[in-house]
Design an enzyme around this catalytic site. Structure first.
Site, PDB file in Angstrom:
ATOM      1  N   ASN A   1      -1.935  -0.095   6.896  1.00  0.00           N
ATOM      2  CA  ASN A   1      -1.384  -1.365   7.375  1.00  0.00           C
ATOM      3  C   ASN A   1      -0.478  -2.071   6.363  1.00  0.00           C
ATOM      4  O   ASN A   1      -0.374  -3.288   6.337  1.00  0.00           O
ATOM      5  CB  ASN A   1      -2.505  -2.282   7.875  1.00  0.00           C
ATOM      6  CG  ASN A   1      -3.472  -2.688   6.779  1.00  0.00           C
ATOM      7  OD1 ASN A   1      -3.364  -2.203   5.656  1.00  0.00           O
ATOM      8  ND2 ASN A   1      -4.390  -3.573   7.090  1.00  0.00           N
TER       9      ASN A   1
ATOM     10  N   TYR B   1     -12.291  -2.057  -3.709  1.00  0.00           N
ATOM     11  CA  TYR B   1     -12.788  -2.279  -2.350  1.00  0.00           C
ATOM     12  C   TYR B   1     -14.321  -2.219  -2.269  1.00  0.00           C
ATOM     13  O   TYR B   1     -14.872  -1.968  -1.192  1.00  0.00           O
ATOM     14  CB  TYR B   1     -12.175  -1.247  -1.402  1.00  0.00           C
ATOM     15  CG  TYR B   1     -10.769  -1.594  -0.929  1.00  0.00           C
ATOM     16  CD1 TYR B   1     -10.526  -2.772  -0.214  1.00  0.00           C
ATOM     17  CD2 TYR B   1      -9.696  -0.748  -1.167  1.00  0.00           C
ATOM     18  CE1 TYR B   1      -9.251  -3.088   0.241  1.00  0.00           C
ATOM     19  CE2 TYR B   1      -8.415  -1.054  -0.711  1.00  0.00           C
ATOM     20  CZ  TYR B   1      -8.202  -2.229  -0.015  1.00  0.00           C
ATOM     21  OH  TYR B   1      -6.944  -2.536   0.437  1.00  0.00           O
TER      22      TYR B   1
ATOM     23  N   ARG C   1      -1.343 -14.353   4.258  1.00  0.00           N
ATOM     24  CA  ARG C   1      -2.034 -13.714   5.383  1.00  0.00           C
ATOM     25  C   ARG C   1      -1.275 -13.931   6.696  1.00  0.00           C
ATOM     26  O   ARG C   1      -1.250 -13.053   7.570  1.00  0.00           O
ATOM     27  CB  ARG C   1      -3.475 -14.222   5.458  1.00  0.00           C
ATOM     28  CG  ARG C   1      -4.272 -13.723   4.250  1.00  0.00           C
ATOM     29  CD  ARG C   1      -5.676 -14.267   4.204  1.00  0.00           C
ATOM     30  NE  ARG C   1      -6.525 -13.718   5.250  1.00  0.00           N
ATOM     31  CZ  ARG C   1      -7.093 -12.513   5.198  1.00  0.00           C
ATOM     32  NH1 ARG C   1      -6.886 -11.719   4.163  1.00  0.00           N
ATOM     33  NH2 ARG C   1      -7.862 -12.098   6.178  1.00  0.00           N
TER      34      ARG C   1
ATOM     35  N   HIS D   1      -1.952  -5.545   1.547  1.00  0.00           N
ATOM     36  CA  HIS D   1      -3.250  -6.189   1.360  1.00  0.00           C
ATOM     37  C   HIS D   1      -3.003  -7.589   0.819  1.00  0.00           C
ATOM     38  O   HIS D   1      -2.092  -7.795   0.027  1.00  0.00           O
ATOM     39  CB  HIS D   1      -4.108  -5.418   0.349  1.00  0.00           C
ATOM     40  CG  HIS D   1      -5.310  -6.194  -0.095  1.00  0.00           C
ATOM     41  ND1 HIS D   1      -6.466  -6.246   0.638  1.00  0.00           N
ATOM     42  CD2 HIS D   1      -5.505  -7.016  -1.169  1.00  0.00           C
ATOM     43  CE1 HIS D   1      -7.338  -7.047   0.029  1.00  0.00           C
ATOM     44  NE2 HIS D   1      -6.772  -7.517  -1.071  1.00  0.00           N
TER      45      HIS D   1
ATOM     46  N   THR E   1      -4.979  -7.726  10.505  1.00  0.00           N
ATOM     47  CA  THR E   1      -5.275  -6.432   9.859  1.00  0.00           C
ATOM     48  C   THR E   1      -4.831  -5.260  10.727  1.00  0.00           C
ATOM     49  O   THR E   1      -4.245  -4.296  10.240  1.00  0.00           O
ATOM     50  CB  THR E   1      -6.798  -6.315   9.592  1.00  0.00           C
ATOM     51  OG1 THR E   1      -7.205  -7.457   8.828  1.00  0.00           O
ATOM     52  CG2 THR E   1      -7.132  -5.057   8.823  1.00  0.00           C
TER      53      THR E   1
ATOM     54  N   GLU F   1      -9.780 -10.335  -7.533  1.00  0.00           N
ATOM     55  CA  GLU F   1      -8.803  -9.262  -7.305  1.00  0.00           C
ATOM     56  C   GLU F   1      -7.647  -9.318  -8.311  1.00  0.00           C
ATOM     57  O   GLU F   1      -7.173  -8.277  -8.769  1.00  0.00           O
ATOM     58  CB  GLU F   1      -8.268  -9.341  -5.881  1.00  0.00           C
ATOM     59  CG  GLU F   1      -9.339  -8.970  -4.860  1.00  0.00           C
ATOM     60  CD  GLU F   1      -8.846  -9.017  -3.424  1.00  0.00           C
ATOM     61  OE1 GLU F   1      -9.653  -8.751  -2.532  1.00  0.00           O
ATOM     62  OE2 GLU F   1      -7.644  -9.300  -3.201  1.00  0.00           O
TER      63      GLU F   1
ATOM     64  N   LYS G   1       0.826  -1.205   0.000  1.00  0.00           N
ATOM     65  CA  LYS G   1       0.000   0.000   0.000  1.00  0.00           C
ATOM     66  C   LYS G   1       0.872   1.272   0.000  1.00  0.00           C
ATOM     67  O   LYS G   1       2.090   1.189   0.200  1.00  0.00           O
ATOM     68  CB  LYS G   1      -0.927  -0.028   1.224  1.00  0.00           C
ATOM     69  CG  LYS G   1      -1.910  -1.212   1.206  1.00  0.00           C
ATOM     70  CD  LYS G   1      -2.873  -1.149   2.383  1.00  0.00           C
ATOM     71  CE  LYS G   1      -3.831  -2.326   2.369  1.00  0.00           C
ATOM     72  NZ  LYS G   1      -4.862  -2.211   3.446  1.00  0.00           N
TER      73      LYS G   1
HETATM   74  P1  CMP Z   1      -7.286  -4.757   3.589  1.00  0.00           P
HETATM   75  O1  CMP Z   1      -6.864  -6.161   3.846  1.00  0.00           O
HETATM   76  O2  CMP Z   1      -6.625  -4.038   2.484  1.00  0.00           O
HETATM   77  O3  CMP Z   1      -8.875  -4.751   3.319  1.00  0.00           O
HETATM   78  C1  CMP Z   1      -9.728  -3.710   3.741  1.00  0.00           C
HETATM   79  C2  CMP Z   1      -9.005  -2.652   4.480  1.00  0.00           C
HETATM   80  O4  CMP Z   1      -9.804  -1.759   5.205  1.00  0.00           O
HETATM   81  C3  CMP Z   1      -8.120  -3.280   5.531  1.00  0.00           C
HETATM   82  O5  CMP Z   1      -7.047  -3.928   4.922  1.00  0.00           O
HETATM   83  C4  CMP Z   1      -7.769  -2.100   6.401  1.00  0.00           C
HETATM   84  O6  CMP Z   1      -6.612  -1.441   5.996  1.00  0.00           O
HETATM   85  C5  CMP Z   1      -8.977  -1.213   6.213  1.00  0.00           C
HETATM   86  N1  CMP Z   1      -9.695  -1.137   7.460  1.00  0.00           N
HETATM   87  C6  CMP Z   1     -10.256  -2.132   8.138  1.00  0.00           C
HETATM   88  N2  CMP Z   1     -10.828  -1.680   9.276  1.00  0.00           N
HETATM   89  C7  CMP Z   1     -10.597  -0.352   9.306  1.00  0.00           C
HETATM   90  C8  CMP Z   1     -10.930   0.669  10.210  1.00  0.00           C
HETATM   91  N3  CMP Z   1     -11.609   0.410  11.332  1.00  0.00           N
HETATM   92  N4  CMP Z   1     -10.539   1.911   9.915  1.00  0.00           N
HETATM   93  C9  CMP Z   1      -9.866   2.176   8.759  1.00  0.00           C
HETATM   94  N5  CMP Z   1      -9.526   1.236   7.867  1.00  0.00           N
HETATM   95  C10 CMP Z   1      -9.882  -0.015   8.134  1.00  0.00           C
END
Ligand code: CMP
Length: 139
Positions: free
Chosen positions: A113, A50, A86, A116, A92, A127, A10
């Site tokens: 984070n 998304y 994962r 993905h 996450t 995806e 990311k």
């Molecule tokens: P990802 O695996 O890319 O898939 C969805 C993303 O939403 C997840 O990683 C997080 O980075 C993001 N996400 C999930 N929960 C939250 C949250 N509470 N606030 C902001 N972003 C979130």
């Protein structure tokens, strides 16, 4: 079973200069990288990718963040690679991620984070097709 999964470094991972370290962890785990590209997502790209999260309260923030700089999109291939990726990423929320995982080591928050990874074979297929055509993936 040999699988493929979509991985994204990311914008925070690109800004922090840890593309190489993330890729290195995949390679050390025996994962093959069969497609890779750097790209700047626009709002439409992020919202489409998304779409399953469109009703979540953090959707706007998520799309804003994912378009805040370039990302590196990869197709990973290997034995049970969806779960393995994962595991390497960790939870996450980096605060809950196991020590030594990508998110525990590099990520600042649940929203930013670093990485993905697809969560299941069906989502991996969707995806991967979102970013790559068959011809863009080596076999
Ligand atoms: P990802 O695996 O890319 O898939 C969805 C993303 O939403 C997840 O990683 C997080 O980075 C993001 N996400 C999930 N929960 C939250 C949250 N509470 N606030 C902001 N972003 C979130």
């Amino acid at each position: 079973m040999i699988q493929r999964t979509l991985s994204i470094v990311k914008p925070d991972g690109v800004r922090k200069g840890v593309i190489g370290q993330v890729v290195s962890r995949f390679e050390k785990a025996g994962i093959r990288i069969v497609a890779m590209q750097m790209r700047q997502l626009n709002r439409k790209d992020a919202e489409g990718f998304y779409a399953v999260h469109s009703e979540r309260p953090f959707f706007g923030e998520l799309c804003e963040f994912m378009t805040s700089g370039p990302v590196v999109v990869m197709v990973l291939e290997g034995e049970d690679v969806i779960a393995l990726n994962r595991e390497l990423m960790g939870a996450t929320d980096p605060k809950k991620a196991a020590p030594g995982t990508i998110r525990a080591d590099f990520a600042d928050s649940i929203g930013e984070n670093i990485a993905h990874g697809s969560d299941a074979p069906e989502t991996a297929a969707v995806e991967i097709a979102w970013f790559f055509r068959g011809l863009d993936i080596v076999s």
